[in-house]
Every structure is written in C-alpha cells, then in structure tokens.
Design a protein around this motif. Structure first.
Motif, PDB file in Angstrom:
ATOM      1  N   ASP A   1       1.055  -0.819   0.430  1.00 44.45           N
ATOM      2  CA  ASP A   1      -0.154   0.130   0.313  1.00 44.45           C
ATOM      3  C   ASP A   1       1.335   0.837  -0.167  1.00 44.45           C
ATOM      4  O   ASP A   1       1.897   1.275   0.632  1.00 44.45           O
ATOM      5  N   ASP A   2       0.858   2.222  -0.569  1.00 46.82           N
ATOM      6  CA  ASP A   2       1.228   3.427  -0.979  1.00 46.82           C
ATOM      7  C   ASP A   2       1.877   4.306   0.783  1.00 46.82           C
ATOM      8  O   ASP A   2       2.799   4.634   0.241  1.00 46.82           O
ATOM      9  N   GLN A   3       0.348   4.226   1.177  1.00 44.43           N
ATOM     10  CA  GLN A   3       0.324   4.795   2.604  1.00 44.43           C
ATOM     11  C   GLN A   3       1.516   4.079   3.486  1.00 44.43           C
ATOM     12  O   GLN A   3       2.621   4.529   3.495  1.00 44.43           O
ATOM     13  N   VAL A   4       1.591   2.980   3.461  1.00 45.55           N
ATOM     14  CA  VAL A   4       2.424   2.174   3.952  1.00 45.55           C
ATOM     15  C   VAL A   4       4.145   1.606   3.509  1.00 45.55           C
ATOM     16  O   VAL A   4       4.913   1.871   4.396  1.00 45.55           O
ATOM     17  N   HIS A   5       4.047   2.123   2.434  1.00 46.22           N
ATOM     18  CA  HIS A   5       5.447   2.285   1.880  1.00 46.22           C
ATOM     19  C   HIS A   5       5.806   3.593   2.303  1.00 46.22           C
ATOM     20  O   HIS A   5       6.896   3.389   2.549  1.00 46.22           O
ATOM     21  N   ASP A   6       5.313   5.014   1.447  1.00 44.58           N
ATOM     22  CA  ASP A   6       5.781   6.007   2.674  1.00 44.58           C
ATOM     23  C   ASP A   6       6.439   5.957   3.668  1.00 44.58           C
ATOM     24  O   ASP A   6       7.823   7.298   4.006  1.00 44.58           O
ATOM     25  N   LEU A   7       5.565   5.881   4.371  1.00 42.75           N
ATOM     26  CA  LEU A   7       5.504   5.772   5.842  1.00 42.75           C
ATOM     27  C   LEU A   7       6.863   5.316   6.468  1.00 42.75           C
ATOM     28  O   LEU A   7       7.759   4.809   7.058  1.00 42.75           O
ATOM     29  N   ALA A   8       7.176   3.481   5.683  1.00 40.07           N
ATOM     30  CA  ALA A   8       8.244   3.556   6.420  1.00 40.07           C
ATOM     31  C   ALA A   8       9.356   3.306   5.541  1.00 40.07           C
ATOM     32  O   ALA A   8      10.925   3.747   6.431  1.00 40.07           O
ATOM     33  N   LYS A   9       9.312   4.367   4.522  1.00 40.94           N
ATOM     34  CA  LYS A   9      10.555   4.757   3.709  1.00 40.94           C
ATOM     35  C   LYS A   9      10.695   6.496   4.518  1.00 40.94           C
ATOM     36  O   LYS A   9      12.277   6.407   4.450  1.00 40.94           O
ATOM     37  N   ALA A  10      10.050   6.938   4.776  1.00 38.46           N
ATOM     38  CA  ALA A  10      10.399   8.057   5.657  1.00 38.46           C
ATOM     39  C   ALA A  10      10.650   7.883   7.090  1.00 38.46           C
ATOM     40  O   ALA A  10      11.408   8.376   7.275  1.00 38.46           O
ATOM     41  N   PHE A  11       9.887   6.931   7.714  1.00 40.06           N
ATOM     42  CA  PHE A  11      10.745   6.351   8.550  1.00 40.06           C
ATOM     43  C   PHE A  11      12.572   6.586   8.730  1.00 40.06           C
ATOM     44  O   PHE A  11      13.659   6.433   9.497  1.00 40.06           O
ATOM     45  N   ALA A  12      12.734   5.512   7.561  1.00 39.32           N
ATOM     46  CA  ALA A  12      14.111   4.826   7.257  1.00 39.32           C
ATOM     47  C   ALA A  12      14.908   6.155   7.165  1.00 39.32           C
ATOM     48  O   ALA A  12      16.087   6.301   7.592  1.00 39.32           O
ATOM     49  N   GLU A  13      14.551   6.867   6.540  1.00 40.27           N
ATOM     50  CA  GLU A  13      15.670   8.034   5.324  1.00 40.27           C
ATOM     51  C   GLU A  13      15.442   9.187   6.329  1.00 40.27           C
ATOM     52  O   GLU A  13      15.881   9.691   6.898  1.00 40.27           O
ATOM     53  N   GLU A  14      14.330   9.394   7.441  1.00 37.82           N
ATOM     54  CA  GLU A  14      13.839  10.668   7.761  1.00 37.82           C
ATOM     55  C   GLU A  14      14.193  10.682   9.362  1.00 37.82           C
ATOM     56  O   GLU A  14      14.293  11.665  10.172  1.00 37.82           O
ATOM     57  N   HIS A  15      14.294   9.057   9.804  1.00 37.75           N
ATOM     58  CA  HIS A  15      14.633   8.933  11.617  1.00 37.75           C
ATOM     59  C   HIS A  15      15.791   8.496  11.446  1.00 37.75           C
ATOM     60  O   HIS A  15      16.609   8.680  12.655  1.00 37.75           O
ATOM     61  N   VAL A  16      15.339   7.486  11.316  1.00 36.40           N
ATOM     62  CA  VAL A  16      17.587   6.373  11.233  1.00 36.40           C
ATOM     63  C   VAL A  16      18.275   6.868  11.305  1.00 36.40           C
ATOM     64  O   VAL A  16      19.535   6.885  11.506  1.00 36.40           O
ATOM     65  N   GLU A  17      18.023   7.475  10.012  1.00 38.08           N
ATOM     66  CA  GLU A  17      19.696   7.561   9.372  1.00 38.08           C
ATOM     67  C   GLU A  17      19.975   8.517  10.091  1.00 38.08           C
ATOM     68  O   GLU A  17      21.247   9.357  11.137  1.00 38.08           O
ATOM     69  N   PRO A  18      19.368  10.318   9.917  1.00 34.63           N
ATOM     70  CA  PRO A  18      20.110  11.795  10.966  1.00 34.63           C
ATOM     71  C   PRO A  18      19.868  11.201  12.427  1.00 34.63           C
ATOM     72  O   PRO A  18      20.906  11.724  13.286  1.00 34.63           O
TER      73      PRO A  18
END
Length: 448
Positions: A223-240
């Motif tokens: 699902d697009d929303q699930v995908h986008d939330l997961a990607k945002a968590f990885a890139e915008e939270h885990v990495e920084p």
C-alpha cells in the motif's frame, strides 16, 4: 572505546531506577536483581547461549509483571520459539486492532547474533524502566519481541535453520517452523511496525562502510501509504538520529565511493523477505543491518579487541530500536490509521477487481509489462491436492478461504485485507508461488 549514545536506554541506569522505584515486580536488592544476559556479563567476550537465553527470559518473566513469555512454535531440533509481550501494568492477553503494536524480530540468521542480544537487553530494560515516556508507551501501545527467530541456527552459528532454509526468504510460503511462527504472530497482533534486526559483512570498506544500514518494503504491491511511512521512517528518522548518536547509516544495498553512488543491490521486491512480506501485510517492515567488520575510525580498540566490536554491533541495534520506539510514541496513532485504511482499501479493491497486481519490479525498478496483472481476478480456485500443499500456509498467513467438504477443493477470494498476498502465493506467475491455482475473473460464477 564503545560509545554510549544518549539516545540508547542505559541498562544499568534503568535497572537502578527500577529498583529504586519498585517498578515491575519489586525485586529485592541484593537477592533478586534484574538479570543480565551472558553477553553483558562477559562484557562482549561471548554471546548468550540458548540455555542462557531460556534462563534469562524465565527470570525476566518471573520478576516483572509487565512481561509474558509465550511459546509460539518449535524448531526442527525441538527448541522453543518465543513471543515476549510487554505492557503496563500487565501485557494484554488478547489481540486487538485498537492499539498500535511494534514487533521486533531478532536474528533470523543464526550467525548474526547482535540483534538477538539487543532484543534481550531491550525487553529487559523495558520490563524495569521507570522512564515516564516509556511507561506511558507500555500503557498505551503493545511491544512484542521474537527474541530469537532462529534458535537452531544460533546454536550452530549458521545463517539458515537446521534444515538449511533461509528463514528470511520464507515469509510467504512458510515452509520453516520459524517463519510460520512469526507469521502467526503477525496474523494475530497485526503490528503497525516490524523491525527486523540483521548484520552484514565482512565488507569492502571503500564501498560499503556504514555501521548501520536500513531498508523499507520495496515490493510494488505494498500500500502506498504504508510504503511511504516506512521509507520516511528509515530515511528521515533512522539515518539522521543514528548519526546523531555516532553511527554512520545509509540505505542497504547502496554502494558508494567517495560519497558517490556506484552500485545498487538488495533493492528488490522479493515477497519472501520479511521487510516486504510485512509491508504486504500492512506493517512498516524495516530491515536493519549492523556491520560486523572492525573499523579503526571507532578507535584502535576495534583492531585489537573483538569484544569491543561485538559491543558496538549490539549497541548500534539498541540505538535503532529506541529510535523506532520513539517514532511509535510520536506517530503510532497516525500509523495505526494508515494501516487500518490499507486493510479497508484492499478489501474494496478485491471486491471490485481493482488495483494492479505486480509479479515483478520494485519501487526502484519498473516492472516488465508481462508482470502487471490488471484487472486482477476476484479469487483463486484451488484444487484438492493443491489445498493439501497450501492449506497450512493460508492459515499461517491469516488468509480467509473456503473448502468444499465433498471435493476438498478450495476457494480463496481476493476481497480480504491481505489480498495482495494471494496472487503471489497462488498464481503461477508469482516468483515464489506455492501452487498454480486457477484465477477466476467471473465473480458471479465463482460465487454460486
């Protein structure tokens, strides 16, 4: 020297706080101290054995009312597979979609022990913490652990289980008892986030030199929303946030040279891999990999002390795990709404034969024309012998189906929350299909 990032929960501080405040089951200082793992007791010199893990879990379960340990399966070698449930003041006994849930799946690959050690430490820390934010999270949300997802592999120090199965390629077909057990947990508790802890290396430092790697579900059926939330968590939270804590982090599979992307791998949409399978089940499936290679940039100790490397491997997983818990505290309600909406959309699309099905491609790779099925069928007719092959898998995935008592043949409708799993499992075009069932396009005929 191993770093102690402020973001990570300090086990000693939490234990001291718990003892002072009487949290959990009020252990008696000097007689009933919260347990340490064997890894902690050895200061990273040795990993916790299976026997020591069982003793540790039993002690945490006995000493903290916030913890319940369930047996959810058994390996080929007869070792128990556990689910550890945490909540405040006690964990819920019954599953419900009313509360956000986080699931940690730890060390699916038996020769990658750092995730398992981090999970054992973290569940103990949560069982005794007096931190107000964490206690409130335990009150409002569920936190689950499969602390050792491959006990046979851990005991043998092998990637695969005792039958040679890579569990992290088995989250669709559920051939292994380990993947089946994880699947039943996901079917019952419907977690909003699933954090899958692994390790990588040895690696070539010039092209793959980060201490932490992450990846989200890339399968195009997510699902697009699930995908986008997961990607945002990885890139915008885990990495920084990992880098704030002192750990270099980057996308898994992205090789770099002099900060330039030179090669991309491991970015596929394989539906048997946990991060993708969890995304297909409407969870934020996140892969985390810690580096096993010693790195002189962390200090000369890493070149002379294997224990120092081991401590860093585990500590980096602790950091990311706490980033995930913090994200769920902040965004758990939003994620709950998004995952519920994804389930409802799947039912509507299945009923209306809407929404393409992708048998190939990924979010970074266009699918071939022949890999796109649109419109999809309304369901699949499964023969008697095919039902014998795939029936247990359907149950383990939580898919709904009917069986004709006279013929033994089955019918799997697409109008259900996990409809995206059905073609991947039952259609011969699916890369990992279990049987070649018959897609039915005429729903009026099929429903008679």
């Amino acid at each position: 020297m191993i770093r102690r990032p402020a973001l990570a929960i300090s086990a000693l501080a939490l234990v001291a706080s718990a003892l002072a405040s009487g949290a959990g089951a009020s252990p008696v200082p000097g007689r009933d101290q919260p347990p340490q793992t064997a890894f902690e007791e050895s200061n990273g010199e040795s990993w916790t054995s299976h026997k020591q893990e069982l003793e540790f879990l039993a002690a945490v379960d006995r000493m903290s009312k916030r913890v319940e340990v369930d047996v959810i399966g058994e390996t080929q070698r007869g070792r128990p597979l556990h689910l550890v449930r945490l909540g405040y003041p006690r964990p819920d006994r019954l599953a419900s979609s009313a509360e956000p849930t986080t699931l940690f799946v730890c060390s699916q690959h038996g020769n990658e022990p750092a995730g398992r050690e981090a999970c054992l430490k973290l569940l103990r820390d949560l069982a005794f913490t007096n931190d107000g934010g964490l206690v409130d999270q335990l009150r409002k949300q569920r936190i689950l652990f499969v602390p050792s997802a491959n006990p046979d592999g851990s005991a043998a120090n092998t990637r695969e289980n005792s039958k040679g199965i890579d569990i992290n390629r088995d989250h669709l077909n559920l051939v292994s008892p380990e993947a089946y057990a994880v699947s039943t947990v996901v079917a019952e508790w419907e977690p909003e986030m699933v954090l899958d802890l692994h390790e990588y290396g040895p690696s070539l430092p010039p092209v793959y030199d980060d201490e932490l790697l992450y990846l989200w579900p890339r399968n195009l059926n997510v699902d697009d929303q699930v995908h986008d939330l997961a990607k945002a968590f990885a890139e915008e939270h885990v990495e920084p946030k990992a880098e704030e804590a002192g750990y270099r982090a980057d996308e898994y599979g992205q090789y770099e040279l002099a900060d330039q992307d030179i090669h991309q791998s491991a970015g596929d949409g394989d539906e048997g891999i946990a991060r993708n399978a969890m995304g297909l089940r409407h969870s934020l499936g996140i892969l985390i990999e810690s580096a096993v290679t010693e790195d002189p940039r962390n200090g000369p100790q890493e070149l002379t002390s294997e224990a120092e490397v081991n401590l860093r491997r585990v500590d980096s997983h602790m950091v990311v795990s706490n980033i995930a818990l913090d994200f769920m505290r902040q965004r758990g309600g939003d994620i709950d709404i998004a995952t519920a909406a994804a389930r409802e959309l799947a039912v509507r699309e299945g009923r209306n034969q809407a929404g393409a099905v992708y048998f190939g491609g990924a979010d970074n790779q266009e699918p071939a024309e022949e890999d796109v099925l649109e419109p999809p069928p309304c369901g699949y007719a499964v023969g008697k012998d095919q039902m014998k092959t795939v029936g247990d898998t359907l149950v383990g995935l939580g898919l709904k189906f009917d069986v004709d008592p006279k013929t033994g043949a089955g019918w799997v409708p697409m109008a259900q929350p996990l409809k995206t799993l059905i073609p991947l499992l039952l259609d011969e075009r699916g890369t990992r299909h279990s049987v070649a069932a018959g897609p039915i396009s005429n729903c009026a005929v099929a429903s008679r």
